[in-house]
Design an enzyme around this catalytic site. Structure first.
Site, PDB file in Angstrom:
ATOM      1  N   SER A 221      62.933  -7.852  99.121  1.00 19.89           N
ATOM      2  CA  SER A 221      61.658  -8.253  98.518  1.00 19.89           C
ATOM      3  C   SER A 221      61.852  -9.499  97.674  1.00 19.89           C
ATOM      4  O   SER A 221      62.893  -9.712  97.065  1.00 19.89           O
ATOM      5  CB  SER A 221      61.083  -7.101  97.698  1.00 19.89           C
ATOM      6  OG  SER A 221      61.909  -6.817  96.596  1.00 19.89           O
ATOM      7  N   MET A 222      60.820 -10.336  97.680  1.00 18.82           N
ATOM      8  CA  MET A 222      60.899 -11.637  97.013  1.00 18.82           C
ATOM      9  C   MET A 222      59.674 -11.871  96.128  1.00 18.82           C
ATOM     10  O   MET A 222      59.115 -12.963  96.103  1.00 18.82           O
ATOM     11  CB  MET A 222      60.995 -12.734  98.095  1.00 18.82           C
ATOM     12  CG  MET A 222      62.097 -12.472  99.129  1.00 18.82           C
ATOM     13  SD  MET A 222      62.253 -13.754 100.395  1.00 18.82           S
ATOM     14  CE  MET A 222      60.663 -13.653 101.195  1.00 18.82           C
ATOM     15  N   GLY A 223      59.246 -10.824  95.411  1.00 17.88           N
ATOM     16  CA  GLY A 223      58.097 -10.948  94.515  1.00 17.88           C
ATOM     17  C   GLY A 223      56.862 -11.468  95.254  1.00 17.88           C
ATOM     18  O   GLY A 223      56.573 -11.015  96.364  1.00 17.88           O
ATOM     19  N   GLY A 226      56.656 -12.318  99.024  1.00 16.97           N
ATOM     20  CA  GLY A 226      56.653 -11.303 100.082  1.00 16.97           C
ATOM     21  C   GLY A 226      58.019 -10.700 100.310  1.00 16.97           C
ATOM     22  O   GLY A 226      58.761 -10.460  99.363  1.00 16.97           O
ATOM     23  N   GLY A 252      58.300  -2.930  93.234  1.00 17.09           N
ATOM     24  CA  GLY A 252      59.318  -2.513  94.201  1.00 17.09           C
ATOM     25  C   GLY A 252      59.171  -1.041  94.576  1.00 17.09           C
ATOM     26  O   GLY A 252      59.380  -0.662  95.731  1.00 17.09           O
ATOM     27  N   ASP A 253      58.793  -0.209  93.613  1.00 14.89           N
ATOM     28  CA  ASP A 253      58.654   1.230  93.880  1.00 14.89           C
ATOM     29  C   ASP A 253      57.471   1.486  94.816  1.00 14.89           C
ATOM     30  O   ASP A 253      57.551   2.302  95.734  1.00 14.89           O
ATOM     31  CB  ASP A 253      58.445   2.003  92.563  1.00 14.89           C
ATOM     32  CG  ASP A 253      59.544   1.697  91.555  1.00 14.89           C
ATOM     33  OD1 ASP A 253      60.659   1.356  91.988  1.00 14.89           O
ATOM     34  OD2 ASP A 253      59.272   1.793  90.341  1.00 14.89           O
TER      35      ASP A 253
HETATM   36  N1  LIG Z   1      52.934 -11.692  92.324  1.00 12.08           N
HETATM   37  C1  LIG Z   1      52.805 -10.949  93.425  1.00 12.08           C
HETATM   38  N2  LIG Z   1      51.773 -11.133  94.270  1.00 12.08           N
HETATM   39  C2  LIG Z   1      51.635 -10.383  95.392  1.00 12.08           C
HETATM   40  N3  LIG Z   1      52.510  -9.421  95.743  1.00 12.08           N
HETATM   41  C3  LIG Z   1      53.564  -9.206  94.954  1.00 12.08           C
HETATM   42  C4  LIG Z   1      53.786  -9.941  93.754  1.00 12.08           C
HETATM   43  N4  LIG Z   1      54.920  -9.489  93.160  1.00 12.08           N
HETATM   44  C5  LIG Z   1      55.390  -8.507  93.966  1.00 12.08           C
HETATM   45  N5  LIG Z   1      54.590  -8.325  95.048  1.00 12.08           N
HETATM   46  C6  LIG Z   1      54.758  -7.395  96.159  1.00 12.08           C
HETATM   47  O1  LIG Z   1      55.644  -6.352  95.787  1.00 12.08           O
HETATM   48  C7  LIG Z   1      56.855  -6.415  96.549  1.00 12.08           C
HETATM   49  C8  LIG Z   1      58.035  -6.040  95.679  1.00 12.08           C
HETATM   50  O2  LIG Z   1      58.115  -6.945  94.594  1.00 12.08           O
HETATM   51  P1  LIG Z   1      59.497  -7.441  93.934  1.00 12.08           P
HETATM   52  O3  LIG Z   1      60.254  -8.251  94.903  1.00 12.08           O
HETATM   53  O4  LIG Z   1      59.145  -8.051  92.635  1.00 12.08           O
HETATM   54  O5  LIG Z   1      60.250  -6.045  93.750  1.00 12.08           O
HETATM   55  P2  LIG Z   1      61.403  -5.637  92.735  1.00 12.08           P
HETATM   56  O6  LIG Z   1      62.053  -6.842  92.167  1.00 12.08           O
HETATM   57  O7  LIG Z   1      62.254  -4.660  93.435  1.00 12.08           O
HETATM   58  O8  LIG Z   1      60.550  -4.897  91.629  1.00 12.08           O
HETATM   59  P3  LIG Z   1      60.918  -3.691  90.635  1.00 12.08           P
HETATM   60  O9  LIG Z   1      60.938  -4.307  89.295  1.00 12.08           O
HETATM   61  O10 LIG Z   1      59.780  -2.736  90.791  1.00 12.08           O
HETATM   62  O11 LIG Z   1      62.223  -3.120  91.073  1.00 12.08           O
HETATM   63  C9  LIG Z   1      56.894  -7.846  97.101  1.00 12.08           C
HETATM   64  O12 LIG Z   1      57.659  -7.934  98.289  1.00 12.08           O
HETATM   65  C10 LIG Z   1      55.406  -8.112  97.334  1.00 12.08           C
HETATM   66  O13 LIG Z   1      54.980  -7.497  98.528  1.00 12.08           O
HETATM   67 MG   LIG Z   2      63.533  -3.224  92.551  1.00 12.65          MG
END
Ligand SMILES: Nc1ncnc2c1ncn2[C@@H]1O[C@H](COP(=O)(O)OP(=O)(O)OP(=O)(O)O)[C@@H](O)[C@H]1O
Ligand SMILES: [Mg+2]
Length: 311
Positions: A221-223, A226, A252-253
């Site tokens: 995942s890339m925030g 996507g 992420g959850d």
């Molecule tokens: N600003 C955003 N706009 C749209 N979708 C988002 C955004 N941030 C996160 N997402 C969605 O949520 C998914 C997971 O986000 P992210 O990559 O930040 O997860 P993470 O770093 O594992 O988060 P966590 O802190 O919950 O462990 C992304 O792949 C995307 O689909």
């Molecule tokens: Mg995470």
């Protein structure tokens, strides 16, 4: 019949404090405060329960402040198989000031040897062929980093399937257990492979290196950019629609929950990518875990844009 079990070794009560103009080294005033039962596996379970999946939860909870958790599990009809341990589950402070969140995390409780034994017994009782296990979050202080490897092996021995979402040494160690799916974010994967990952193609190559180590599917995942989804057949880049961000806590959850939901229906990778990406995007539009507005969640699924990477 249970469809999914989530395992949270180190849960937390998330205390969210809204403090406009928060600054270190000054007196800060709290405008609003709320406490939610949290921890990665608990959040995943909460989201899946809202999708009407029969879900169970285990891991470790302190007996002294268990009320919030028990209330949540009852309200969402989540089967509670947490091992109770002495002391209080940690509180994680999330200080929200506009779009910025500052996290203050406590280390949490250390389970004793008997508690660990009880957890392994729970896992053995709960495992059925085809049942999915989501292992998520950090490993408590005093517990070996390889615990996920052993838990994964135990589940697989009895025909269960595993999704792993953790970071650092526990992630590195757990690969030896060959989880069915891992979901690092791009920072976690880049730490694991030891090089920065700047483009979707670099992310894809790093993700594919995990397939070579015995993982079936990798989601990175890339925030807001996507996520990259790879298995042995294909590599996809999924882009979420633009949404209004209220809190990125638990994105992420929610994504993990969406992925598991789609895999329970045996959907192809493209649909797994849609469900996962849309569920993460939905989560950032809300504070707290779960689905309050199913129609808004559904709408996002169709709005995810899928692109094929390479070949
Ligand atoms: N600003 C955003 N706009 C749209 N979708 C988002 C955004 N941030 C996160 N997402 C969605 O949520 C998914 C997971 O986000 P992210 O990559 O930040 O997860 P993470 O770093 O594992 O988060 P966590 O802190 O919950 O462990 C992304 O792949 C995307 O689909
Ligand atoms: Mg995470």
């Amino acid at each position: 019949m249970l469809e999914v079990v989530t395992v949270t070794l180190n849960p937390a009560i998330d205390q969210t404090l809204r403090i406009p103009g928060f600054a270190a080294g000054r007196v800060n005033r709290v405008a609003e405060s709320r406490s939610d039962a949290g921890g990665k596996g608990v959040n995943v379970a909460s989201f899946l329960a809202d999708l009407e999946i029969k879900v169970g939860v285990t891991g470790f909870l302190g007996v002294d402040n268990i009320g919030l958790f028990e209330t949540l599990f009852e309200r969402k009809r989540i089967i509670d198989r947490f091992v109770r341990i002495d002391g209080s589950t940690r509180v994680g402070l999330k200080i929200v000031d506009g779009p910025t969140t500052t996290d203050v995390n406590f280390p949490g409780l250390t389970p004793a040897k008997e508690d660990l034994r009880e957890l392994f017994n729970q896992i053995v009782w709960l495992t059925e062929p085809g049942r999915w296990f989501v292992l998520a979050g950090s490993v408590p202080a005093g517990v070996r980093d390889s615990i996920y490897t052993d838990l994964i092996e135990r589940v697989h021995e009895q025909g269960g399937k595993t999704v792993l979402d953790t970071s650092g040494p526990p992630l590195r160690e757990a690969l030896a257990g060959h989880p069915d799916l891992v979901k690092p974010n791009v920072e976690e994967l880049s730490e694991l492979v030891g090089s920065p990952l700047r483009t979707p193609e670099e992310v894809r190559a790093a993700a594919e290196s995990l397939l070579d180590r015995g993982v079936q599917r990798v989601v990175v995942s890339m925030g807001g950019d996507g996520a990259v989804f790879v298995d042995r057949g294909q590599a996809l880049l999924a882009r979420p629609p633009a949404v209004t961000v209220r809190s990125t806590v638990g994105a992420g959850d929610a994504m993990v929950a969406g992925i598991v939901y789609a895999m329970l229906q045996d959907l192809p990778l493209e649909d797994v990518a849609r469900w996962g990406t849309a569920s993460g995007a939905y989560a950032v539009t809300r504070v707290g875990a779960g689905i309050e507005d199913p129609a808004a969640h559904r709408k996002l699924i169709d709005e995810v844009v899928i692109e094929r990477l390479g070949n």
